[in-house]
Design an enzyme around this catalytic site. Sequence first.
Site, mmCIF file in Angstrom:
data_model
loop_
_atom_site.group_PDB
_atom_site.id
_atom_site.type_symbol
_atom_site.label_atom_id
_atom_site.label_comp_id
_atom_site.label_asym_id
_atom_site.label_seq_id
_atom_site.Cartn_x
_atom_site.Cartn_y
_atom_site.Cartn_z
ATOM 1 N N ASP A 87 -82.348 -43.787 -85.729
ATOM 2 C CA ASP A 87 -82.138 -44.785 -86.778
ATOM 3 C C ASP A 87 -83.315 -45.755 -86.825
ATOM 4 O OD1 ASP A 87 -80.822 -46.191 -88.757
ATOM 5 O OD2 ASP A 87 -79.006 -46.565 -87.591
ATOM 6 N N ASP A 101 -76.051 -44.815 -96.459
ATOM 7 C CA ASP A 101 -74.861 -45.369 -95.811
ATOM 8 C C ASP A 101 -73.667 -45.349 -96.751
ATOM 9 O OD1 ASP A 101 -75.799 -45.805 -93.314
ATOM 10 O OD2 ASP A 101 -76.241 -47.917 -93.585
HETATM 11 C C1 DGJ Z 1 -77.453 -47.653 -90.030
HETATM 12 C C2 DGJ Z 1 -77.020 -46.222 -90.183
HETATM 13 O O1 DGJ Z 1 -77.356 -45.746 -91.440
HETATM 14 C C3 DGJ Z 1 -75.534 -46.122 -89.922
HETATM 15 O O2 DGJ Z 1 -75.096 -44.814 -90.153
HETATM 16 C C4 DGJ Z 1 -75.255 -46.559 -88.520
HETATM 17 O O3 DGJ Z 1 -75.852 -45.663 -87.617
HETATM 18 C C5 DGJ Z 1 -75.769 -47.961 -88.301
HETATM 19 N N1 DGJ Z 1 -77.133 -48.101 -88.704
HETATM 20 C C6 DGJ Z 1 -75.626 -48.368 -86.869
HETATM 21 O O4 DGJ Z 1 -76.171 -49.585 -86.613
#
Ligand code: DGJ
Length: 727
Positions: free
Chosen positions: A477, A547
């Site tokens: 991430d 997301d």
């Molecule tokens: C952003 C990601 O896109 C989410 O899926 C998740 O992993 C969060 N970060 C966690 O902080």
Amino acid sequence: MSIIYNEASKMFSLYAKDTLYALAVVDEGYLSHVYYGKTVPDSDLTYLLRLDEGPFYPSKNRRETASFMDCQPFEYPCYGTGDYRESCLMVMDKDGMSACDLRYVSHKIYKGKPKLEGMPATFAEENEAETLEIIMLDKHLGMEAVLVYTVFEELNAITRSVRITNKGSDPFKLTRVLSMCVDFETDKFDMITLNGSWARERALERARLHCGKQSVDSARGESSHQSNPFFALVSPNADEDMGEAYGFNFVYSGNFFAQAEVTQFERTRAVMGINPLDFAWLLESGETFTAPEVVMVYSANGIGDMSRTFHDLYRKHLIRGEYKNKRRPVLINNWEATYFDFDTDKLISIAKEASKLGIEMLVMDDGWFGHRSSDDSSLGDWFVNENKLKGGLKYLVDEVNKLGMKFGIWFEPEMISPDSDLYRAHPDWAIQIPGRVSTQSRAQFVLDYSRKEVRDHVYGMLRKILDNANIEYIKWDMNRQLTEVGSTVLPKDRQRELWHRYVLGVYDLQERLTTDYPHILLENCSGGGARFDPAMLYYSPQIWTSDDTDAVERLKIQYGTSICYPPSAMGAHVSDCPNHTVGRVTPFETRGYVAMVGTFGYELDVTRIPQEDRDAIPGQIEMFNKFNPLVRNGDQYRIGNVNEDNTWDAWMFVAKDKSEAMLTVVQVLARPNYKSRNVKLKGLDPKAMYRNEETGVVLSGEALMNCGMNFQFWGDFRGKIVHLVRV
Ligand code: DGJ
């Protein structure tokens, strides 16, 4: 042969499948762009340059070279010598001068495709591609530029990159080095870009070009939620199935710049490369700078055909690793199920239920390390929080493995929380401007990945985790964009290199990770979909698309993303309702239909969803298994466009040999007093007969494509998948 040099006309013809790209060395060694489009048989097209037209011929009109400079179509325009359109190259030399001027020296043509040092790029076997390198020189500076073009034999794709070497004795700085320029003969184009924001990435926008400059960029240190490093120029009549389309995609994950400029002569200059904003790179004598690759795709048959070329190119010539051609395990990720509130027991309870339903992998998301219980701390402390994971990581992974499931883990390796042991030990490792208060973003800073010792240290921590348990998947991430871009170690005349050095550092670490752990499935992610770019596909065969997991929002996001990226690389999960981003309630079945054309998985607390939804999971997985080979290997055809008409969407995946196809139709909003919707199919063999596997009805490809199929839905957000098999 794919690349031909005509000695008499000094024209290079680059043939990629049905595409011809032509350039020529002209008067006084300038390198001019001649033509880009559908293949034509002629070997001399230099008449298009109009070199015999009046005042423009430099050697015949010494007193007026400026007009030539400002209207000639150039392959790689330089700043400061009379071409006032956007330039690709600009310098700051030892005397503070910014002009440069490249002229042809020599060229070579060879089979295959070279690697880009330290950077991701498409690749090809010797028999799949041919490369042209044109060596140019600025005599005044002793600056050599090598323009590198590769053509793919079986795809309408050409790649470009540039290498600049200081062959002189004095240092100079590059203040802009773009990777690509195409000077089109016309301004009759629409420009397509993919823009948005967090949770609504890559929404397609299309607008007619007009006089002046129209651009998209990122100056955030990553490719960004806001704009994707992609644009297309399409003929105004172009749609999915007809018209010309030129697509440009930058194989890079940092600051980019992409622009179309309509000039005074009603022509278009298209450029793409590293964003020149705040960029500078010092080249000492003998040093080389390599600009990242641009992929150019041409289609004479519409935007859909352009997309399919990108998909084929990336699936075959960009994505690597053990999962390149493999079905990905159906995963369940605990982020939307628990956020930071989980422990070993909770994760095992999710895994137990999930394994009974046929889910194959548990992914433990953010919150398992340091003392992290919110996003306020611990990034950089990549050791297990034993208060949450009682018994340790190995115990948890073993328990999950005993259930017959794989285990995956989340990292955010580029970050450091001010509240972390790592920061307390190495505050200078964060990107910063010493003495200046840093902007706060998610209570975290970005590590200075230009420093090898920083990368080594982080990698050491990652390795300890990876070597301690049977980890088979990583979600990498990246949740913070760059500000106060300064390094505590780079000398002052190299500080502006940090933006690019940072990206190179990310590539270095991902290369090490994928080399040392080839069996691990890597999924890149950036606060959702801010790093959906071709460079990331080189390291990870899939990227978290957004997301936003709402099925309806995903229709738009996945539509836009598919313009140049293969759906099989799109991270897509079924999540719980009301959706956590938009609060919408959609049928579980439809959520499955939408996620199924991506990597497929679940992001919900499977122990707490309605029994009815739980019961549907085994059937969904069966369906995913059935259709995934078509999604991974077939051709995608977009039929509906939810951006234009938010009442419905539809798409197809057709096997390369046309033997079977899947069609998905989603009714977004129901329309009262309306007959069933007729959907015309695409991509089938018109002469073949196809059986609808559900109804048994047999119709010709001709009928399905010209007369269509009727669909009737009751209610909003309803969908259907149809499986057609050639009889
Ligand atoms: C952003 C990601 O896109 C989410 O899926 C998740 O992993 C969060 N970060 C966690 O902080």
